[in-house]
Design a protein around this motif. Structure first.
Motif, mmCIF file in Angstrom:
data_model
loop_
_atom_site.group_PDB
_atom_site.id
_atom_site.type_symbol
_atom_site.label_atom_id
_atom_site.label_comp_id
_atom_site.label_asym_id
_atom_site.label_seq_id
_atom_site.Cartn_x
_atom_site.Cartn_y
_atom_site.Cartn_z
ATOM 1 N N LEU A 228 -53.080 -113.217 -17.869
ATOM 2 C CA LEU A 228 -53.878 -113.914 -18.326
ATOM 3 C C LEU A 228 -54.203 -113.433 -19.948
ATOM 4 N N MET A 229 -53.964 -112.422 -20.162
ATOM 5 C CA MET A 229 -54.406 -112.004 -21.801
ATOM 6 C C MET A 229 -53.098 -112.116 -22.433
ATOM 7 N N SER A 230 -52.073 -112.674 -22.008
ATOM 8 C CA SER A 230 -50.681 -112.731 -22.744
ATOM 9 C C SER A 230 -50.690 -114.221 -23.339
ATOM 10 N N ASP A 231 -49.901 -114.360 -24.139
ATOM 11 C CA ASP A 231 -49.649 -115.866 -24.793
ATOM 12 C C ASP A 231 -48.681 -116.551 -24.115
ATOM 13 N N MET A 232 -48.388 -116.237 -22.779
ATOM 14 C CA MET A 232 -47.276 -117.006 -21.876
ATOM 15 C C MET A 232 -48.069 -117.752 -20.994
ATOM 16 N N MET A 233 -49.467 -117.529 -20.888
ATOM 17 C CA MET A 233 -50.276 -117.923 -19.682
ATOM 18 C C MET A 233 -51.852 -118.397 -20.197
ATOM 19 N N MET B 204 -53.455 -119.184 -14.237
ATOM 20 C CA MET B 204 -52.133 -118.664 -15.214
ATOM 21 C C MET B 204 -51.113 -119.834 -15.208
ATOM 22 N N THR B 205 -51.745 -120.984 -15.634
ATOM 23 C CA THR B 205 -50.767 -121.973 -16.058
ATOM 24 C C THR B 205 -49.907 -121.659 -17.089
ATOM 25 N N VAL B 206 -48.486 -121.971 -17.095
ATOM 26 C CA VAL B 206 -47.652 -121.746 -18.205
ATOM 27 C C VAL B 206 -47.801 -122.321 -19.549
ATOM 28 N N ASN B 207 -47.815 -121.521 -20.670
ATOM 29 C CA ASN B 207 -47.801 -122.206 -21.803
ATOM 30 C C ASN B 207 -46.690 -122.946 -22.057
ATOM 31 N N PRO B 208 -46.931 -124.365 -22.517
ATOM 32 C CA PRO B 208 -45.778 -125.152 -22.706
ATOM 33 C C PRO B 208 -44.868 -124.862 -23.855
ATOM 34 N N GLY C 37 -55.797 -119.543 -18.729
ATOM 35 C CA GLY C 37 -56.695 -119.220 -17.593
ATOM 36 C C GLY C 37 -56.364 -120.150 -16.389
ATOM 37 N N GLY C 38 -56.459 -121.457 -16.520
ATOM 38 C CA GLY C 38 -56.134 -122.267 -15.404
ATOM 39 C C GLY C 38 -57.495 -122.382 -14.409
ATOM 40 N N ASP D 243 -58.938 -114.555 -20.002
ATOM 41 C CA ASP D 243 -58.020 -115.260 -20.804
ATOM 42 C C ASP D 243 -58.353 -115.302 -22.224
ATOM 43 N N ASN D 244 -59.510 -115.557 -22.488
ATOM 44 C CA ASN D 244 -60.380 -115.758 -23.945
ATOM 45 C C ASN D 244 -60.981 -114.536 -24.190
ATOM 46 N N PHE D 245 -60.752 -113.326 -23.773
ATOM 47 C CA PHE D 245 -61.472 -112.251 -24.052
ATOM 48 C C PHE D 245 -62.920 -112.302 -24.054
ATOM 49 N N ILE D 246 -63.505 -112.565 -22.929
ATOM 50 C CA ILE D 246 -64.776 -112.618 -22.802
ATOM 51 C C ILE D 246 -65.287 -111.713 -21.771
ATOM 52 N N ASP D 247 -66.398 -110.857 -21.698
ATOM 53 C CA ASP D 247 -67.118 -110.238 -20.595
ATOM 54 C C ASP D 247 -68.571 -110.445 -20.336
ATOM 55 N N PRO D 248 -68.719 -111.644 -20.080
ATOM 56 C CA PRO D 248 -70.274 -111.805 -19.965
ATOM 57 C C PRO D 248 -70.803 -111.131 -18.685
ATOM 58 N N ALA D 249 -69.777 -110.845 -17.397
ATOM 59 C CA ALA D 249 -70.180 -110.151 -16.352
ATOM 60 C C ALA D 249 -70.345 -108.402 -16.453
ATOM 61 N N GLU D 250 -70.059 -107.957 -17.491
ATOM 62 C CA GLU D 250 -70.276 -106.713 -17.810
ATOM 63 C C GLU D 250 -69.035 -105.656 -16.855
ATOM 64 N N ASP D 251 -68.813 -106.104 -15.971
ATOM 65 C CA ASP D 251 -67.803 -105.177 -14.906
ATOM 66 C C ASP D 251 -66.830 -105.887 -14.468
#
Length: 571
Positions: free
Chosen positions: A69-74, A368-372, A76-77, A89-97
């Motif tokens: 998810l963090m890579s440039d290949m995929m 994890m849909t694939v980056n076109p 979030g989906g 996928d977007n480097f957010i952590d609102p859930a804290e855990d």
């Protein structure tokens, strides 16, 4: 058909070693350090508990899912309610855990290896074996394997979190502060070195099939290459402290030539080898044979693909797999069990086509849909392109009857083909999962049917790592030749492209981007996607101040009473 056997310990290896939540386990059978670890059976059960710690409860806490998810290949989906995939996928952590299950399970595994290392060293197993030599071999295997697995768990933690608390003995205090990045990697390298020096040099074809998936000397040597490249790359390109050596706990270090020698030992002596066809590593190459119908996946039939299987050199379902060196074995699940779905491969479940149950590609959650961009920039002449990426709406791919569901986000038209739901009609004509049929599992629930191994290390990576460390093209071109591609001269750019195409969707790309220092420029693009049927745009908000790390779980920071400091960018 033969049922697969897995050493999944649901409630063994029960050692209470501290007062912190993340290191405590339940002692369900009255076993303790005083009453356990006295027999070879105890050690084997304990080792099963170590491997059990690879499994995590939450999908976003799973190493391959998070890294993909963090890579440039995929992207979030998923659907509109799959917020966690989009956050990772977007480097957010609102859930804290978000990543706490990875943290907890890693320290569970570390605690269990500590106990094995200490108790096995002092145990007397001589009465359980015909000779003292065999008893000593058993001890060496157990201790070496435990050192490798401790390195594996600390490496998992370090790649995601950076420097972490180092607890390497049963009686170590559990409230120690985080070690530095270099101290953490010194422990990893030292454990790997110990594993290499302790484990026997048994060539792969003679390693018992029953231990397939377990670590061995060759796996430890391969991981030394991976650890060396990640540490030196991170320190040089992210931490701005250039180095070409990997530290050890005793103050020594390993340089490029020493690490290359470990990889050369694997190449020359391990018995591992490349599969004849890259596509034969992946189970889709078996569906026509299993179903007895070449029309189920015409593309694979036309190419004459034949799966190598996933039981090592055992050719029960294929020709024998000599390439997969270290894997996470999966079984099936049951909703009546506690966490009954964590032993099924959720990378396959969550990454499969959303809202479409097709033959042979079944339904999943569409994460994890694939980056076109990957599809567009990949040379059509490379068979790994179609061998890695699944197109929807293509009859030759078995997706001709696909239809866009109204709840698929980040839709691009592409999914991963390596780890995906596979199914076909059984003898009665009922469509069932591939692994359900192969292994005779009774529960055919689409969420529980994914028993495909996840490959952490395969031989192709040994070849490419050797090329990268030595600056030579031999390993690089061996991998290219397997794909039918012409040889090239060595360059870092050629090496990067080869890794991109060889290991797509295998959870390595994110860490490659970080260690090469390419992560800051990797997301400079905007994509046109479909979100639940509506046209939308997609862009990643990577923040360089995070230095490629995820946040320390906030609950762990609170449990430490402020001993742990949060990673930069996540305060």
């Amino acid at each position: 058909m033969k049922k697969i056997k897995y050493l999944i310990a649901l409630s063994t290896l029960l050692v209470a070693v501290g007062c912190e939540d993340y290191l405590e386990t339940d002692n369900l059978y009255g076993k303790s350090l005083e009453t356990y670890y006295n027999t070879p059976t105890d050690i084997e059960e304990a080792m099963a508990g170590v491997y059990n710690a690879i499994y995590v409860v939450t999908p976003e806490g799973s190493e391959p899912i998070a890294a993909n998810l963090m890579s440039d290949m995929m992207l979030g989906g998923g659907g509109p309610d799959d917020a966690s995939a989009k956050r990772v996928d977007n480097f957010i952590d609102p859930a804290e855990d978000t990543y706490r299950s990875m943290w907890v399970q890693s320290y569970n595994g570390i605690a269990r290896t500590n106990a094995i290392i200490e108790k096995t060293a002092s145990a007397d197993f001589s009465s359980y074996f015909p000779s003292a030599e065999e008893a000593q071999q058993f001890k060496a295997q157990a201790i070496g394997e435990a050192h490798f697995m401790r390195a594996f768990f600390y490496f998992r933690l370090a790649k995601f979190f950076g420097g972490v608390p180092l607890i390497t003995a049963v009686d170590d205090p559990k409230d120690v502060p985080r070690a530095s990045y270099s101290e953490t990697f010194a422990q990893i390298a030292t454990d790997l070195k110990m594993a290499i020096e302790t484990l026997p040099s048994t060539p792969f074809p003679t390693i018992p099939t029953a231990t397939y998936g377990h670590a061995n000397k060759w796996v430890a040597e391969a991981y030394m290459g991976r650890v060396y490249l990640f540490y030196t790359g991170y320190m040089t390109n992210i931490n701005d402290t250039p180095t070409n050596t990997l530290p050890l706990v005793d103050g020594g270090s390993l340089g490029a030539s020493e690490v290359a020698a470990y990889l050369e030992d694997v190449i020359n002596n391990s018995g591992y080898a490349l599969a004849s066809d890259f596509r034969n590593l992946w189970p889709y190459s078996y569906v026509n044979i299993a179903a007895g119908n070449d029309e189920i996946l015409p593309w694979a039939a036309e190419e004459g693909l034949s799966w190598v299987g996933q039981d090592g050199a055992n050719p029960t379902f294929g020709t024998g797999n000599y390439e997969s060196m270290f894997v996470q074995r999966f079984s099936f699940g049951d909703w009546g069990w506690n966490n009954g779905n964590i032993y099924t491969n959720r990378l396959s479940l969550f990454g499969s086509i959303r809202g479409n149950s097709l033959v042979p590609f079944g339904e999943g959650w569409g994460w994890m849909t694939v980056n076109p961009r990957l599809w567009a920039e990949w040379d059509d002449e490379d068979p790994r392109k179609l061998g890695s990426i699944l197109q929807v709406g293509e009859p030759s791919q078995g997706t001709g009857n696909w239809s866009l569901p109204n709840n698929q986000d980040h839709f691009t038209g592409f999914y991963n083909k390596k780890y995906t739901a596979l199914q076909y009609p059984n003898e009665a004509g009922t469509v069932q999962g591939m692994f359900v049929q192969l292994y005779g599992w009774g529960n055919a629930d689409m969420q529980l049917m994914h028993a495909q191994d996840f490959i952490f290390m395969r031989y192709a990576d040994v070849l490419l790592m050797h090329s990268e460390i030595t600056g030579t093209a031999e390993g690089l071109n061996a991998v290219r030749a397997r794909a039918g591609l012409d040889p090239v001269g060595y360059s870092l750019e050629a090496l990067k492209q080869e890794r991109l195409h060889e290991f797509a969707f295998e959870g390595l790309r994110w860490f490659d981007l970080v260690r090469w220092g390419d992560v800051e420029s990797a997301f400079n693009y905007t994509l046109n996607v479909s979100n639940s049927g509506a046209a939308a745009t997609y862009q990643v908000n990577y923040r360089p101040e995070t230095k490629g790390l995820v946040p320390i779980p906030e609950s762990e920071i609170r449990l430490s009473n402020g001993v742990y400091e949060q990673n930069p960018g996540w305060e």
